[in-house]
Design an enzyme around this catalytic site. Structure first.
Site, PDB file in Angstrom:
ATOM      1  N   GLY A   1       0.759  -1.238   0.000  1.00  0.00           N
ATOM      2  CA  GLY A   1       0.000   0.000   0.000  1.00  0.00           C
ATOM      3  C   GLY A   1       0.789   1.286   0.000  1.00  0.00           C
TER       4      GLY A   1
ATOM      5  NE  ARG B   1      -2.336   3.189 -11.569  1.00  0.00           N
ATOM      6  CZ  ARG B   1      -2.022   4.428 -11.288  1.00  0.00           C
ATOM      7  NH1 ARG B   1      -1.394   5.185 -12.175  1.00  0.00           N
ATOM      8  NH2 ARG B   1      -2.294   4.937 -10.122  1.00  0.00           N
TER       9      ARG B   1
ATOM     10  CB  CYS C   1     -15.662   2.518 -29.724  1.00  0.00           C
ATOM     11  SG  CYS C   1     -14.836   2.221 -31.289  1.00  0.00           S
TER      12      CYS C   1
ATOM     13  CD  GLU D   1       0.447  -9.161   1.810  1.00  0.00           C
ATOM     14  OE1 GLU D   1      -0.440  -8.376   1.430  1.00  0.00           O
ATOM     15  OE2 GLU D   1       0.212 -10.216   2.416  1.00  0.00           O
ATOM     16  N   PRO D   2       4.728  -5.307  -0.640  1.00  0.00           N
ATOM     17  CG  PRO D   2       7.006  -4.782  -0.894  1.00  0.00           C
ATOM     18  CD  PRO D   2       6.059  -5.729  -0.182  1.00  0.00           C
ATOM     19  N   GLY D   3       3.846  -3.709  -3.679  1.00  0.00           N
ATOM     20  CA  GLY D   3       3.687  -3.913  -5.115  1.00  0.00           C
ATOM     21  C   GLY D   3       4.080  -2.658  -5.865  1.00  0.00           C
ATOM     22  NE  ARG D   4      -0.151   2.156  -6.138  1.00  0.00           N
ATOM     23  CZ  ARG D   4      -1.112   2.115  -7.053  1.00  0.00           C
ATOM     24  NH1 ARG D   4      -0.927   2.646  -8.235  1.00  0.00           N
ATOM     25  NH2 ARG D   4      -2.283   1.548  -6.783  1.00  0.00           N
TER      26      ARG D   4
ATOM     27  CE1 TYR E   1      -8.316   1.493  -9.375  1.00  0.00           C
ATOM     28  CE2 TYR E   1      -6.344   1.519 -10.737  1.00  0.00           C
ATOM     29  CZ  TYR E   1      -7.278   0.825 -10.000  1.00  0.00           C
ATOM     30  OH  TYR E   1      -7.156  -0.530  -9.872  1.00  0.00           O
TER      31      TYR E   1
HETATM   32  C1  LIG Z   1      -2.781  -5.201  -4.008  1.00  0.00           C
HETATM   33  C2  LIG Z   1      -2.291  -5.818  -2.770  1.00  0.00           C
HETATM   34  C3  LIG Z   1      -1.008  -5.517  -2.304  1.00  0.00           C
HETATM   35  C4  LIG Z   1      -0.079  -4.533  -2.979  1.00  0.00           C
HETATM   36  O1  LIG Z   1      -0.535  -3.230  -2.891  1.00  0.00           O
HETATM   37  P1  LIG Z   1       0.435  -2.021  -3.385  1.00  0.00           P
HETATM   38  O2  LIG Z   1      -0.384  -0.820  -3.172  1.00  0.00           O
HETATM   39  O3  LIG Z   1       0.714  -2.277  -4.824  1.00  0.00           O
HETATM   40  O4  LIG Z   1       1.651  -2.065  -2.556  1.00  0.00           O
HETATM   41  C5  LIG Z   1      -0.577  -6.152  -1.168  1.00  0.00           C
HETATM   42  N1  LIG Z   1      -1.361  -7.044  -0.513  1.00  0.00           N
HETATM   43  C6  LIG Z   1      -2.595  -7.363  -0.931  1.00  0.00           C
HETATM   44  C7  LIG Z   1      -3.398  -8.353  -0.187  1.00  0.00           C
HETATM   45  C8  LIG Z   1      -3.098  -6.751  -2.079  1.00  0.00           C
HETATM   46  O5  LIG Z   1      -4.335  -7.063  -2.492  1.00  0.00           O
END
Ligand SMILES: *Cc1c(COP(=O)(O)O)cnc(C)c1O
Length: 426
Positions: free
Chosen positions: A242, A317, A351, A277-280, A321
């Site tokens: 997050g 996006r 379209c 759990e870092p993604g972004r 968003y």
């Molecule tokens: C999407 C998600 C993440 C990653 O979120 P980011 O904002 O990309 O860091 C981590 N944990 C869970 C359970 C998610 O659904």
């Protein structure tokens, strides 16, 4: 910091001019920087370690950018994977990430997916509801194994840059309620085929303020202390992802160091290992989407549309968003040639009126055939792409120094059409 800078041949990713990739692979195309992915992971990990967080499990959120080559780059550095489907578990395994570093989350895991994850020996299955707990127990019993589970708890805290990416309020579908977590944990501890190992939370995405995270993590700390006081076994607190990233023109997010310091403070003395759990924060600024201008369409009423060959199916996006992406020409025209900036609505060919990346954006003047890069497109870009309007899925390229490789090919029209089957009774 990222590795997208202007050089003598225009905007480059590390040592590779993006124009060269566009010429060889065509547009639209996603381009990722290996050095940036590695740097973001390393900075995140170092920040945690510097804050005194010992041996964290950093499970990269696969859904942000799920290309197996990207996963392998991160996995080779020691990253785990946070997955939300059997497909993502398979991707993580294919990238060489061992089951013991894989977290399996998601509100609606099906029986077959749970069985697959158990057989892969995942580190934890994050349980999102009581019915799901029962299903996991049943599948584990059938397989004769003990399922390691962590309870994803909904801490009822508002966070996230946009309503569509806020997940931590009780009205959202995610996680068991805070009030029922301890009861479920205790029950599961007595089950022959369940092994509760911890609790988890994930309150939203693109969070640019530490306050809601601190609030949620403090609640989670209280829960861990309560479980321990009840004599239950807790070894891991998973704090989710997050953390926001610096998108151009957006509030500056906290740095990984500030985030880590807050986590260290909130979890001080708690006798459990932490997971993240870092993604972004790993992938967003490690990628761009390169697109070519098809037309500049000027209306007599005054609107000027930059019609490009990328569309909402390639990068959703902005439509989903209202996200802002910085748009940069690959080769800026000399100021004298076109006289500086022009205001455009940047649109794709789909379209749908929603297929608008931005309105009234001042950009360096552009003409048909010019190419632009959407910055910060490495997360929730290609991973969310579709073939809407029967547009081939956008290809992906990974750059490493002065070399690059296509890591997902653009499908041919033959590939795309061959998936449709016309029954003989039609
Ligand atoms: C999407 C998600 C993440 C990653 O979120 P980011 O904002 O990309 O860091 C981590 N944990 C869970 C359970 C998610 O659904």
């Amino acid at each position: 910091m990222n590795h997208f800078e202007y050089g003598p041949e225009g905007l480059a990713c590390e040592g590779v001019p993006l124009a060269r990739v566009a010429a060889q692979v065509g547009t639209p195309v996603y381009v990722y920087s290996r050095a940036t992915l590695e740097r973001h992971y390393t900075v995140f990990r170092a920040a945690l370690e510097l804050a005194g967080i010992v041996d964290p499990l950093i499970a990269y959120a696969v859904k942000a950018n799920s290309n197996v080559a990207v996963l392998k780059v991160l996995g080779d550095l020691g990253a785990g994977a946070d997955t939300v489907s059997e497909g993502e578990v398979r991707r993580a395994l294919a990238a060489g990430i061992p089951g013991e570093r894989i977290v399996f989350s998601g509100v609606g895991k099906k029986r077959g997916e749970i069985a697959f994850a158990l057989q892969a020996g995942v580190a934890e299955i994050n349980v999102e509801s009581e019915p799901e707990l029962n299903l996991i127990a049943a599948v584990a019993a059938e397989l004769g194994v003990k399922a390691k589970v962590a309870f994803r708890v909904n801490p009822d805290v508002a966070a996230g840059g946009h309503a569509k990416i806020a997940t931590g309020k009780s009205e959202n579908k995610f996680g068991v309620s805070f009030a029922e977590a301890a009861r479920l944990y205790a029950n599961a501890s007595n089950h022959a085929h369940l092994e509760p190992i911890g609790v988890a939370c994930h309150i939203g995405s693109q969070i640019t303020d530490l306050t809601p995270m601190r609030q949620a993590f403090s609640k989670m700390r209280g829960l861990v202390e309560q479980l321990l006081a009840e004599g239950l076994h807790v070894e891991r607190l998973d704090l989710g992802g997050g953390l926001g990233v610096p998108y151009f023109n957006m509030p500056e997010p906290p740095s990984p160091a500030e985030f880590a310091a807050m986590v260290a403070e909130v979890t001080q003395g708690l006798p459990v290992k932490l997971a993240f759990e870092p993604g972004r924060v790993i992938a967003a600024n490690a990628g761009v989407l390169v697109s070519e201008v098809i037309h500049v369409h000027e209306r007599p009423e005054g609107k000027r549309f930059l019609v490009i060959d990328a569309a909402m199916n390639d990068l959703i996006r902005p439509a989903m968003y209202d996200a802002f992406h910085d748009i940069r020409p690959l080769v800026p025209r000399a100021k004298t040639e076109q006289g500086g900036e022009t205001t455009y609505d940047v649109v794709g060919p789909i379209c749908e009126t929603g297929d608008t990346f931005t309105r009234d954006r001042a950009l360096p003047s552009l003409a048909a055939g010019d190419r632009v890069a959407f910055m910060s497109a490495g997360a929730y870009g290609a991973a969310m792409a579709s073939e809407y309007n029967t547009r081939p899925l956008v290809p992906e390229v990974l750059v490493d120094g002065d070399r690059f490789a296509v890591i997902r090919e653009r499908p041919s029209y033959e590939d795309m059409l061959s998936r449709d089957v016309v029954p003989d009774w039609v």
